[in-house]
Design a protein around this motif. Structure first.
Motif, PDB file in Angstrom:
ATOM      1  N   GLY A  22      23.717  74.656 118.722  1.00 22.93           N
ATOM      2  CA  GLY A  22      24.864  74.727 117.849  1.00 22.93           C
ATOM      3  C   GLY A  22      24.515  74.339 116.428  1.00 22.93           C
ATOM      4  N   ALA A  23      25.457  74.554 115.537  1.00 26.00           N
ATOM      5  CA  ALA A  23      25.230  74.291 114.117  1.00 26.00           C
ATOM      6  C   ALA A  23      25.166  72.798 113.834  1.00 26.00           C
ATOM      7  N   ARG A  24      24.321  72.437 112.872  1.00 28.19           N
ATOM      8  CA  ARG A  24      24.224  71.058 112.394  1.00 28.19           C
ATOM      9  C   ARG A  24      24.719  71.024 110.950  1.00 28.19           C
ATOM     10  N   TYR A  25      25.361  69.924 110.586  1.00 35.45           N
ATOM     11  CA  TYR A  25      25.898  69.748 109.240  1.00 35.45           C
ATOM     12  C   TYR A  25      25.349  68.427 108.704  1.00 35.45           C
ATOM     13  N   ALA A  26      24.694  68.492 107.552  1.00 40.71           N
ATOM     14  CA  ALA A  26      24.059  67.299 106.991  1.00 40.71           C
ATOM     15  C   ALA A  26      24.476  67.116 105.541  1.00 40.71           C
ATOM     16  N   ALA A  27      24.763  65.884 105.176  1.00 38.73           N
ATOM     17  CA  ALA A  27      24.979  65.507 103.776  1.00 38.73           C
ATOM     18  C   ALA A  27      24.010  64.369 103.494  1.00 38.73           C
ATOM     19  N   ILE A  28      22.896  64.713 102.851  1.00 37.79           N
ATOM     20  CA  ILE A  28      21.797  63.767 102.610  1.00 37.79           C
ATOM     21  C   ILE A  28      21.587  63.668 101.102  1.00 37.79           C
ATOM     22  N   LEU A  38      11.153  66.033 108.644  1.00 41.70           N
ATOM     23  CA  LEU A  38      12.066  64.996 109.125  1.00 41.70           C
ATOM     24  C   LEU A  38      13.396  65.578 109.565  1.00 41.70           C
ATOM     25  N   LEU A  39      13.866  66.577 108.845  1.00 40.85           N
ATOM     26  CA  LEU A  39      15.204  67.142 109.033  1.00 40.85           C
ATOM     27  C   LEU A  39      15.056  68.617 109.411  1.00 40.85           C
ATOM     28  N   PRO A  40      14.810  68.920 110.693  1.00 44.02           N
ATOM     29  CA  PRO A  40      14.515  70.296 111.118  1.00 44.02           C
ATOM     30  C   PRO A  40      15.781  71.144 111.253  1.00 44.02           C
ATOM     31  N   LEU A  41      16.224  71.731 110.150  1.00 45.75           N
ATOM     32  CA  LEU A  41      17.408  72.582 110.158  1.00 45.75           C
ATOM     33  C   LEU A  41      17.005  74.040 110.326  1.00 45.75           C
ATOM     34  N   ARG A  42      17.966  74.876 110.747  1.00 44.42           N
ATOM     35  CA  ARG A  42      17.688  76.279 111.004  1.00 44.42           C
ATOM     36  C   ARG A  42      18.844  77.134 110.498  1.00 44.42           C
ATOM     37  N   ALA A  43      18.690  78.442 110.642  1.00 41.23           N
ATOM     38  CA  ALA A  43      19.723  79.378 110.198  1.00 41.23           C
ATOM     39  C   ALA A  43      21.050  79.029 110.850  1.00 41.23           C
ATOM     40  N   GLY A  44      22.103  79.024 110.030  1.00 43.06           N
ATOM     41  CA  GLY A  44      23.425  78.675 110.524  1.00 43.06           C
ATOM     42  C   GLY A  44      23.812  77.236 110.269  1.00 43.06           C
ATOM     43  N   ASP A  45      22.853  76.394 109.900  1.00 46.65           N
ATOM     44  CA  ASP A  45      23.143  74.994 109.582  1.00 46.65           C
ATOM     45  C   ASP A  45      23.609  74.880 108.125  1.00 46.65           C
ATOM     46  N   LEU A  66      14.267  72.485  98.939  1.00 51.35           N
ATOM     47  CA  LEU A  66      15.432  73.374  98.854  1.00 51.35           C
ATOM     48  C   LEU A  66      15.038  74.804  99.205  1.00 51.35           C
ATOM     49  N   ALA A  67      13.902  75.271  98.661  1.00 49.66           N
ATOM     50  CA  ALA A  67      13.442  76.635  98.916  1.00 49.66           C
ATOM     51  C   ALA A  67      13.125  76.835 100.397  1.00 49.66           C
ATOM     52  N   TYR A  68      12.552  75.826 101.023  1.00 49.16           N
ATOM     53  CA  TYR A  68      12.219  75.933 102.447  1.00 49.16           C
ATOM     54  C   TYR A  68      13.474  76.181 103.275  1.00 49.16           C
ATOM     55  N   TYR A  69      14.505  75.373 103.023  1.00 47.19           N
ATOM     56  CA  TYR A  69      15.734  75.522 103.805  1.00 47.19           C
ATOM     57  C   TYR A  69      16.411  76.855 103.522  1.00 47.19           C
ATOM     58  N   LEU A  70      16.434  77.277 102.268  1.00 45.79           N
ATOM     59  CA  LEU A  70      17.020  78.577 101.947  1.00 45.79           C
ATOM     60  C   LEU A  70      16.295  79.695 102.701  1.00 45.79           C
ATOM     61  N   ASN A  71      14.976  79.641 102.735  1.00 47.70           N
ATOM     62  CA  ASN A  71      14.198  80.663 103.425  1.00 47.70           C
ATOM     63  C   ASN A  71      14.435  80.644 104.929  1.00 47.70           C
ATOM     64  N   LYS A  72      14.843  79.491 105.450  1.00 53.10           N
ATOM     65  CA  LYS A  72      15.141  79.369 106.881  1.00 53.10           C
ATOM     66  C   LYS A  72      16.547  79.862 107.221  1.00 53.10           C
ATOM     67  N   GLY A  73      17.334  80.188 106.213  1.00 55.91           N
ATOM     68  CA  GLY A  73      18.691  80.644 106.463  1.00 55.91           C
ATOM     69  C   GLY A  73      19.719  79.543 106.485  1.00 55.91           C
ATOM     70  N   VAL A  74      19.342  78.347 106.029  1.00 60.18           N
ATOM     71  CA  VAL A  74      20.282  77.232 105.937  1.00 60.18           C
ATOM     72  C   VAL A  74      21.153  77.430 104.699  1.00 60.18           C
ATOM     73  N   ARG A  75      22.449  77.184 104.830  1.00 62.07           N
ATOM     74  CA  ARG A  75      23.297  77.209 103.648  1.00 62.07           C
ATOM     75  C   ARG A  75      23.139  75.872 102.935  1.00 62.07           C
ATOM     76  N   VAL A  76      22.720  75.879 101.689  1.00 63.30           N
ATOM     77  CA  VAL A  76      22.449  74.658 100.929  1.00 63.30           C
ATOM     78  C   VAL A  76      23.433  74.555  99.775  1.00 63.30           C
ATOM     79  N   LEU A  77      24.060  73.398  99.656  1.00 65.65           N
ATOM     80  CA  LEU A  77      25.011  73.133  98.592  1.00 65.65           C
ATOM     81  C   LEU A  77      24.563  71.893  97.834  1.00 65.65           C
ATOM     82  N   SER A  78      24.906  71.823  96.560  1.00 58.38           N
ATOM     83  CA  SER A  78      24.572  70.651  95.755  1.00 58.38           C
ATOM     84  C   SER A  78      25.846  69.938  95.322  1.00 58.38           C
TER      85      SER A  78
END
Length: 314
Positions: A22-28, A38-45, A66-78
């Motif tokens: 399932g989806a994971r939601y992180a505010a770090i 440390l924070l293994p997120l994937r597409a849909g997170d 940031l680029a790594y997570y974007l390339n993995k399909g993670v939605r990244v917000l600032s």
């Protein structure tokens, strides 16, 4: 599972706890370059992070992460006001103090991990309610890379500069050691403020005596010195040799210095300097007549490294 507390090194527990379906939601708050390990997120997170210009310029949040997570399909917000460190899955919530960075793995951080449904719902609601949100896309990332290059690493206690060497004091084993002559250097106001905060100079009276202290090392140009190296200093007049210090930071460029860099060193209190002639004799007696303590050099001999540490029973 229930509710468990993890500290002072919580990241192995965090990483295991969020490996769920399932989806994971992180505010770090801040992401170091090694955040993906440390924070293994994937597409849909979803990941919310403080990727403000100030955080990027201070090298507290890494565009590479940031680029790594974007390339993995993670939605990244600032969110420029974010300081929280929380993660929620369908079955667990993580609440604590740990940024996703190497410095967090060295600092004394702590988290609570729980499967309480009410807390899980509350953490998810907190993340959904964050405002001043900016979507991190390729345009945002390109700007972040420019800001990173403009800025410089600034040690921020609890973010990018709180470090703790494992195995008590010295690396195990000590594989890299340098002999260097001490040079008097007056830290800038900013450097002194950082040193004061990291040393805890302004602690309240009472409590245990400080076992370690931090000092700075300024070099006129980048050198082969790196984090984890051991340095033995000799006084400029060749009269004294000082107890070993451990490099606990990466090199930091000093603005308007012509290329000079700054390192932070960790020393153990209570280890007194020794007369240099006496140290040379002791090393000669141990089979090291060519110790070259009056010349700056890299100590290649494992036996000499051990003998030098032995001068202080280390």
């Amino acid at each position: 599972m229930g509710t468990t507390f993890h500290g002072p090194s919580p990241w192995p527990h965090i990483t295991r706890a969020i490996r769920t379906r399932g989806a994971r939601y992180a505010a770090i708050g801040y992401l170091g370059q090694d955040a993906p390990a440390l924070l293994p997120l994937r597409a849909g997170d979803l990941l919310v992070v403080n990727a403000s210009k100030a955080a990027i310029r201070a090298h507290a949040t890494s565009p590479a992460a940031l680029a790594y997570y974007l390339n993995k399909g993670v939605r990244v917000l600032s969110s420029p006001t974010l300081h929280a460190k929380v993660i929620v899955t369908n079955t667990r919530a993580v609440i604590g103090s740990a940024n996703a960075s190497e410095n967090s793995t060295l600092a004394d951080d702590a988290v609570v991990i729980t499967d309480d449904p009410d807390i899980i719902a509350s953490v998810r609601k907190f993340i959904d309610s964050l405002d001043e949100i900016t979507e991190v896309d390729q345009v945002f990332l390109d700007d972040a890379i420019l800001e990173w290059e403009i800025g410089r690493a600034v040690p921020l206690p609890g973010v990018t500069g709180r470090v703790r060497i494992e195995t008590d004091f010295l690396p195990t084993p000590v594989t890299r050691m340098f002999v260097k002559h001490a040079v008097d250097y007056e830290p800038t106001r900013t450097e002194q403020q950082v040193l004061d905060e990291l040393r805890g100079r302004h602690h309240s009276r009472g409590g245990p005596a400080a076992k370690y202290q931090l000092e700075s090392l300024r070099l006129d140009r980048p050198s082969g010195v790196k984090r984890g190296d051991v340095i033995v200093f000799v006084s400029a007049d060749d009269e004294w040799i000082y107890a070993p210090a451990v490099v606990v930071s990466d090199p930091m460029k000093i603005p308007r210095s012509g290329g000079a860099v700054l390192y932070f060193l960790r020393l153990r209190t209570g280890l007194s300097p020794l007369p240099l002639p006496g140290a040379e004799k002791a090393l000669t007696d141990l089979g090291h007549p060519g110790s070259r303590l009056r010349t700056d050099h890299y100590v290649r001999s494992p036996g000499l490294r051990s003998a030098l540490l032995g001068l202080w029973d280390l």
